[in-house]
Scaffold this motif. Structure first.
Motif, short mmCIF file in Angstrom:
data_model
loop_
_atom_site.label_atom_id
_atom_site.label_comp_id
_atom_site.label_asym_id
_atom_site.label_seq_id
_atom_site.Cartn_x
_atom_site.Cartn_y
_atom_site.Cartn_z
N TRP A 153 0.80 -1.22 0.00
CA TRP A 153 0.00 0.00 0.00
C TRP A 153 0.84 1.28 0.00
O TRP A 153 0.29 2.37 -0.06
CB TRP A 153 -0.95 0.00 1.20
N GLY A 154 2.16 1.16 0.08
CA GLY A 154 3.02 2.34 -0.02
C GLY A 154 3.34 3.00 1.29
O GLY A 154 4.20 3.89 1.33
N ASN A 155 2.68 2.62 2.38
CA ASN A 155 2.94 3.23 3.68
C ASN A 155 3.62 2.23 4.61
O ASN A 155 3.12 1.11 4.80
CB ASN A 155 1.63 3.71 4.32
N ALA A 156 4.73 2.63 5.19
CA ALA A 156 5.44 1.75 6.11
C ALA A 156 4.63 1.56 7.38
O ALA A 156 3.93 2.47 7.84
CB ALA A 156 6.81 2.35 6.44
N ASP A 157 4.70 0.37 7.96
CA ASP A 157 3.97 0.04 9.18
C ASP A 157 4.83 -0.93 9.98
O ASP A 157 5.03 -2.07 9.58
CB ASP A 157 2.62 -0.60 8.83
N LEU A 158 5.35 -0.47 11.11
CA LEU A 158 6.29 -1.30 11.86
C LEU A 158 5.62 -2.54 12.46
O LEU A 158 6.30 -3.46 12.90
CB LEU A 158 6.96 -0.48 12.96
N HIS A 159 4.29 -2.58 12.48
CA HIS A 159 3.59 -3.75 13.01
C HIS A 159 3.40 -4.83 11.95
O HIS A 159 3.15 -5.99 12.29
CB HIS A 159 2.22 -3.35 13.56
N ASN A 160 3.50 -4.47 10.69
CA ASN A 160 3.29 -5.41 9.59
C ASN A 160 4.53 -5.41 8.70
O ASN A 160 4.59 -4.72 7.68
CB ASN A 160 2.05 -5.03 8.77
N ILE A 161 5.53 -6.18 9.12
CA ILE A 161 6.79 -6.23 8.38
C ILE A 161 7.01 -7.63 7.81
O ILE A 161 6.44 -8.61 8.29
CB ILE A 161 7.98 -5.82 9.27
N SER A 162 7.84 -7.69 6.80
CA SER A 162 8.07 -8.95 6.09
C SER A 162 9.00 -9.87 6.88
O SER A 162 9.98 -9.42 7.46
CB SER A 162 8.69 -8.64 4.72
N HIS A 163 8.64 -11.16 6.89
CA HIS A 163 9.52 -12.15 7.51
C HIS A 163 9.15 -13.54 6.99
O HIS A 163 8.02 -13.77 6.55
CB HIS A 163 9.44 -12.11 9.04
N PRO A 164 10.10 -14.50 7.05
CA PRO A 164 9.79 -15.87 6.62
C PRO A 164 8.65 -16.46 7.45
O PRO A 164 8.52 -16.16 8.64
CB PRO A 164 11.09 -16.63 6.86
N ASP A 165 7.82 -17.27 6.82
CA ASP A 165 6.67 -17.87 7.50
C ASP A 165 6.61 -19.36 7.18
O ASP A 165 5.82 -19.79 6.34
CB ASP A 165 5.39 -17.16 7.06
N PRO A 166 7.44 -20.17 7.84
CA PRO A 166 7.45 -21.60 7.54
C PRO A 166 6.14 -22.30 7.89
O PRO A 166 5.85 -23.37 7.35
CB PRO A 166 8.60 -22.12 8.39
N TYR A 167 5.34 -21.71 8.79
CA TYR A 167 4.09 -22.36 9.20
C TYR A 167 3.03 -22.36 8.10
O TYR A 167 2.06 -23.12 8.17
CB TYR A 167 3.54 -21.66 10.45
N SER A 168 3.21 -21.52 7.08
CA SER A 168 2.26 -21.50 5.97
C SER A 168 2.63 -22.47 4.85
O SER A 168 1.88 -22.62 3.91
CB SER A 168 2.15 -20.08 5.39
N LYS A 169 3.77 -23.08 4.97
CA LYS A 169 4.20 -24.01 3.92
C LYS A 169 3.57 -25.38 4.12
O LYS A 169 3.48 -25.89 5.24
CB LYS A 169 5.72 -24.13 3.91
N GLY A 170 3.11 -25.97 3.03
CA GLY A 170 2.58 -27.33 3.07
C GLY A 170 1.16 -27.44 3.54
O GLY A 170 0.65 -28.55 3.71
N VAL A 171 0.47 -26.32 3.77
CA VAL A 171 -0.94 -26.35 4.17
C VAL A 171 -1.74 -25.44 3.23
O VAL A 171 -1.20 -24.54 2.60
CB VAL A 171 -1.13 -25.88 5.63
#
Length: 449
Positions: free
Chosen positions: A244-262
């Motif tokens: 959305w173009g606006n930085a948000d320190l609460h919603n930052i990018s990171h690996p999410d292994p728990y979403s893999k395989g489901v």
């Protein structure tokens, strides 16, 4: 002795801090939800009181409206009309009608097209521009009981109740922040959160009750955060600023292994499109080459297309996805569902059998569902790739001489904030909802409204 006194002092300090941190009692409040998802532009509707006592207000007039009462509203010659309990139709005096709940009750809305839904609370009907604008006035906690089951699933309560609790807190936080900004909330998932009222209530209600009043706040300011979420992160969440173009320190990018395989189809999907169709979608000739520019998460920032005539065009990643997204269609594996993908080019003269006639293996079993619609050119050989238009449009009678492009991706949705499938997997692994929330949202605390 000193050690004992030290321990007692520590226990006293901890107890004191816990008392200070105790939240104030939370009282739910009435909110207004505009029903636009399936009931926008409604010209004729019927409202039946299923349970409880109501008051029907028509301008300066008021009527008792108990269980079993019926109101029909419509229009005649662009003038709004109504009928109470199957009496004669009459012209509406004014443009606003109110069905006010006097106690805990529910009502059912039906349209001539067969659409029907039940809601707790009251209903406001406002005649505007040739249709009825419908606003459900409902307790905020009851509103969530119509959100969580459709944003996730009542079935997830069996083994995934902690995920439903995390969803309840995120959805409540989203609501509080939306209303604190003075904005109206709707029932549409394309605008705000999906809300289907009493019609979808079930086992997920336990999660709302268990987390009653709890929201996510910034660890320093204690203000509600923007608790965003999507279906499936594809294995890596995204920065809010990249969507959305606006930085948000609460919603930052990171690996999410728990979403893999489901997640079934949304975990790994594949979309095939011919070079001519790909090019014409973006005002080019048959596409010859594709170049992907990506964010660190792996999501595609932009797609550079070059056609057979040397013309080029750069398309933003989200716009590229939207061009092929299966709007209004059931989600399946052979679809374009998100911006976390890779692209592969296959020459049009390749044929599928056990292997492709190329330098690398190419399994025909991975393309079932639409490739088998094509006729086999020779006995024992698979379908001809050059006849494919796209995964959604099927095949053409005649082959085309240009390439075919295969897009393979993971995930469904924007990927910002909590991954719903990832949360479900975490719950199955034994994580509590507090741990799920602090995993997906950065620098937050759980507080009470």
């Amino acid at each position: 002795m000193f050690q004992m006194m030290y321990r007692l002092l520590c226990l006293w300090i901890v107890s004191f801090l816990i008392v200070l941190a105790q939240p104030a009692p939370c009282t739910a409040k009435m909110i207004s939800v505009e029903l636009v998802w399936n009931l926008s532009q409604a010209g004729w509707i019927q409202v039946d009181i299923d349970k409880g006592d109501y008051l029907l207000k028509l301008g300066n007039e008021s009527y008792k409206f108990p269980s079993g009462s019926t109101l029909q509203v419509g229009w005649g010659g662009w003038t709004p009309v109504l009928r109470i309990n199957h009496e004669e139709f009459r012209v509406v005096d004014g443009s606003l009608l109110d069905i006010i709940a006097l106690n805990s009750g529910s009502l059912r809305i039906k349209t001539p097209e067969g659409k029907a839904a039940s809601y707790r609370g009251g209903l406001q009907l406002n005649w505007q521009d040739g249709h009825w604008r419908l606003i459900n006035q409902v307790d905020s906690e009851d509103y969530l009981k119509g959100v969580v089951p459709i944003e996730m699933s009542n079935e997830w309560a069996n083994g995934g109740l902690e995920a439903l609790k995390a969803q309840a807190v995120a959805a409540r936080t989203y609501l509080v922040r939306q209303l604190s900004n003075g904005k109206l909330i709707t029932d549409s998932p394309d605008i705000h959160q999906a809300y289907s009222g009493l019609s979808v209530e079930g086992e997920a209600s336990k999660a709302i009750e268990a987390t009653r009043g709890e929201i996510l706040v910034d660890a320093q300011t204690k203000q509600p955060i923007d608790a965003l979420y999507s279906s499936h992160s594809g294995g890596h969440t995204e920065d809010a600023k990249n969507v959305w173009g606006n930085a948000d320190l609460h919603n930052i990018s990171h690996p999410d292994p728990y979403s893999k395989g489901v997640g079934g189809a949304v975990n790994h999907w594949r979309f095939i499109v011919s070079a001519p169709l790909l090019g014409s979608t973006f005002g080019l000739g048959p596409v010859r080459e594709i170049e992907l520019d990506k964010f660190p998460s792996g999501r595609v920032k932009s797609v550079k297309l070059e056609d057979e005539f040397g013309q080029t065009r750069i398309v933003k990643g989200r716009a590229f996805v939207q061009a092929f997204y299966p709007f209004g269609q059931p989600i399946r594996k052979e679809a374009f569902l998100g911006s976390l993908f890779e692209a592969k080019t296959v020459a049009s003269n390749l044929r599928l059998s056990g292997k492709a006639m190329s330098d690398e293996p190419f399994e025909s079993t991975g393309y079932s569902g639409f490739l088998d619609l094509t006729k086999q050119p020779e006995q024992g050989q698979g379908p001809l790739l050059s006849k494919i238009l796209s995964s959604s449009l099927g095949t053409n009678a005649s082959p085309q001489p240009y390439a075919v492009f295969i897009f393979e991706g993971q995930g469904w949705g924007h990927g910002v904030g909590m991954s719903q499938w990832g949360a479900y997997h975490m719950a199955q692994l034994g994580f509590k909802y507090q741990e799920i929330l602090t995993y997906y949202y950065n620098n937050v605390l759980i507080s009470k409204v």
